[in-house]
Design an enzyme around this catalytic site. Structure first.
Site, PDB file in Angstrom:
ATOM      1  N   TRP A  98      35.235  34.862  35.999  1.00 51.08           N
ATOM      2  CA  TRP A  98      36.103  34.124  36.895  1.00 51.08           C
ATOM      3  C   TRP A  98      35.824  34.855  37.829  1.00 51.08           C
ATOM      4  CZ3 TRP A  98      36.877  30.850  34.514  1.00 51.08           C
ATOM      5  CH2 TRP A  98      38.044  30.582  33.502  1.00 51.08           C
ATOM      6  N   ASP A 166      41.915  34.227  44.824  1.00 48.92           N
ATOM      7  CA  ASP A 166      41.732  33.994  43.721  1.00 48.92           C
ATOM      8  C   ASP A 166      42.642  34.789  42.490  1.00 48.92           C
ATOM      9  OD1 ASP A 166      42.052  32.866  40.892  1.00 48.92           O
ATOM     10  OD2 ASP A 166      39.994  32.726  40.016  1.00 48.92           O
ATOM     11  N   LYS A 190      49.691  30.840  34.517  1.00 46.29           N
ATOM     12  CA  LYS A 190      49.979  31.525  33.756  1.00 46.29           C
ATOM     13  C   LYS A 190      50.687  32.330  34.496  1.00 46.29           C
ATOM     14  CE  LYS A 190      44.533  32.187  33.373  1.00 46.29           C
ATOM     15  NZ  LYS A 190      43.895  31.619  34.327  1.00 46.29           N
TER      16      LYS A 190
HETATM   17  C1  LIG Z   1      42.003  30.965  33.882  1.00 46.20           C
HETATM   18  C2  LIG Z   1      41.570  31.696  35.487  1.00 46.20           C
HETATM   19  C3  LIG Z   1      40.961  30.901  35.965  1.00 46.20           C
HETATM   20  C4  LIG Z   1      40.707  29.384  35.502  1.00 46.20           C
HETATM   21  O1  LIG Z   1      41.759  28.847  35.655  1.00 46.20           O
HETATM   22  P1  LIG Z   1      41.352  26.704  35.677  1.00 46.20           P
HETATM   23  O2  LIG Z   1      42.818  26.762  36.461  1.00 46.20           O
HETATM   24  O3  LIG Z   1      41.543  26.386  34.268  1.00 46.20           O
HETATM   25  O4  LIG Z   1      40.755  26.617  36.138  1.00 46.20           O
HETATM   26  C5  LIG Z   1      40.038  31.500  36.855  1.00 46.20           C
HETATM   27  N1  LIG Z   1      40.253  32.735  37.702  1.00 46.20           N
HETATM   28  C6  LIG Z   1      41.405  33.289  37.030  1.00 46.20           C
HETATM   29  C7  LIG Z   1      41.828  34.975  37.312  1.00 46.20           C
HETATM   30  C8  LIG Z   1      42.033  33.079  35.989  1.00 46.20           C
HETATM   31  O5  LIG Z   1      42.737  33.707  35.285  1.00 46.20           O
END
Ligand SMILES: *Cc1c(COP(=O)(O)O)cnc(C)c1O
Length: 354
Positions: A98, A166, A190
Site C-alpha cells: 500500500w 494511511d 478494516k
Molecule cells: C486495504 C488498504 C488500502 C486500500 O484500501 P481501499 O479502501 O481498498 O482502497 C490502502 N492502504 C492500506 C494500509 C490498506 O490496508
C-alpha cells in the site's frame, strides 16, 4: 458462527450487524437504503458519525473529519494533491504494497517523491529505523500498519514536516495523538465499517493551500469539509454502519480499551507461533503488527493438513495475501479473543499430528 480472520472487508460487532439489518427494514418509517441523504434524519447520522470519530480518537480543535468514497486508494491521490506546496516534493516511506501504491500516485500527480526509507530490500519484513528525513519537502507520508506483510509502526516517524498517514488497517485500534498529523486517511472496511466509506481527519490549516494546478472538486478536501461531507451523495449505508460501530466501540470503553483487547489477542497468537515447533513468524519481532499477524509453516508440505484443521474449526480468511503466501490472521477490533483461542487450539492440535 464462523471465526472471521479476513483482512478486509472484515468482522464487525454482532450488535452492529443486528442494528444495521433493522435499519434496512425500518429507519424512521423508510429503509436506510432509500432515505435521502438530505433528509434531516440522515444529516443527523452524518453529524453523529463525525462527532463520534472525533470523540473516539480525541481529535483536537482545529481538525475536521470528512467521510468520502473511493477507498484509501483514492486517498493516495487526495493526500498528495491536498498536501502539495511550494516544493512540489514529498518524502515517502516504502513499507509495503500500500505504501508503494501511495508513492506511485504521488508521482502521478506531479510530486517529486523521495523515498527516504524502505524495507523493500528484505521483502517488507521490517519497519525501517535510523533514516534521515530530507528538509525542503512539503510533507512526509507513511503507512502505519502494513496489512499485507504484517508489520506496524509502534512509534511514528519524528519530523517537524507535515505528517500524513494511511491508517486504513489500524485506525481506532489503539490510542493515537491526532495532533502529530496534518492528515490521516483510512478506508472504513478494516476497523470502522463496511466498504464504501473513507474517513479523512485533516488539520484545518491544510485546507485550501494546495499548489496543484489540477485539483478536481471531488478531490479537494476543503470542499468536503465546507459541505460537511454532503458535497455529493455520501455512502449513506456505509456511514450509518460506521456510526453504529463507533457507538459500540465507545460504549465498550473506547479506543483505549480496544487497544488492550487487541494487544491481548495478538500476544496470545504470537506466543503460540513462537512456542509451536510447526510455525514461524513472517516479520521481525519488534515490528509485528497487532492487527495482521503473518506466519508461515516450517514445513510447507504440511499445508493441506493444517488447512483442513482450521477449516474444520470454522475459521475463515486465514490464507496470506496472494503476493506473500503463508497465513495472515487479522485481529481487528471486533474479532473476539475466543476466536484467537480457537486458532491457537488448532495450531496445538496440528503440532501433535507432526
Ligand atoms: C486495504 C488498504 C488500502 C486500500 O484500501 P481501499 O479502501 O481498498 O482502497 C490502502 N492502504 C492500506 C494500509 C490498506 O490496508
Amino acid at each position: 458462527m464462523k471465526h472471521n480472520f479476513g483482512a478486509g472487508p472484515c468482522i464487525l460487532p454482532q450488535p452492529v450487524f443486528e442494528q444495521a439489518s433493522k435499519a434496512v427494514l425500518d429507519f424512521n418509517g423508510l429503509s436506510i437504503l432509500e432515505v435521502s441523504h438530505r433528509h434531516k434524519d440522515f444529516v443527523a447520522v452524518m453529524d453523529e458519525a463525525i462527532a463520534l470519530t472525533k470523540q473516539a480518537l480525541g481529535v483536537p480543535e482545529g481538525y475536521s473529519v470528512a467521510f468520502l468514497q473511493g477507498g484509501a486508494t483514492l486517498g493516495f491521490t487526495i493526500a498528495a494533491l491536498n498536501m502539495m506546496r511550494e516544493h512540489k516534493a514529498a518524502g515517502y516511506m516504502n513499507t509495503g504494497t500500500w505504501a508503494s501504491g501511495a508513492i506511485k500516485e504521488a508521482k502521478k500527480v506531479g510530486l517529486d517523491v523521495t523515498v527516504f526509507a524502505s524495507s523493500e530490500d528484505q521483502n517488507f519484513t521490517y519497519i525501517p529505523k535510523n533514516y534521515s528525513i530530507p528538509s525542503s519537502l512539503d510533507f512526509v507520508h507513511f503507512t502505519s500498519n502494513n496489512t499485507i506483510f504484517g508489520t506496524q509502526f509502534h512509534t511514528f516517524p519524528a519530523t517537524d514536516l507535515p505528517l500524513v498517514c494511511d491508517m486504513s488497517s489500524d485506525i481506532f485500534s489503539k490510542v493515537i495523538n491526532v495532533s502529530d498529523f496534518d492528515l490521516i486517511y483510512a478506508g472504513a472496511q478494516k476497523n470502522l465499517g463496511p466498504a464504501g466509506a473513507t474517513v479523512y481527519i485533516v488539520k484545518d490549516e491544510v485546507l485550501g493551500k494546495s499548489t496543484s494546478p489540477f485539483l478536481p472538486t471531488y478531490l479537494d478536501l476543503k470542499q468536503h469539509v465546507d459541505k460537511e461531507s454532503m458535497m455529493n451523495t455520501p455512502p449513506v449505508f456505509a456511514v450509518y454502519v460506521a456510526m453504529l460501530n463507533l457507538k459500540d466501540l465507545i460504549s465498550n470503553g473506547g479506543v483505549a480499551a480496544a487497544e488492550q483487547r487487541n494487544i491481548a489477542k495478538a500476544q496470545l497468537l504470537y506466543n503460540e507461533i513462537d512456542r509451536n515447533s510447526q510455525f514461524k513468524g513472517a516479520v521481525s519481532v519488534e515490528d509485528r503488527s497487532n492487527m495482521n499477524v503473518t506466519f508461515l509453516l516450517n514445513d510447507e508440505s504440511r499445508a493441506a493438513d493444517f488447512d483442513a484443521l482450521w477449516k474444520a474449526a470454522g475459521i475463515v480468511g486465514l490464507p496470506g495475501h496472494r503476493s506473500v503466501g503463508g497465513y495472515r490472521a487479522s485481529l481487528y477490533n471486533a474479532l473476539p479473543l475466543a476466536s484467537v483461542q480457537v486458532l491457537v487450539e488448532v495450531m496445538k492440535e496440528f503440532e501433535k499430528t507432526a
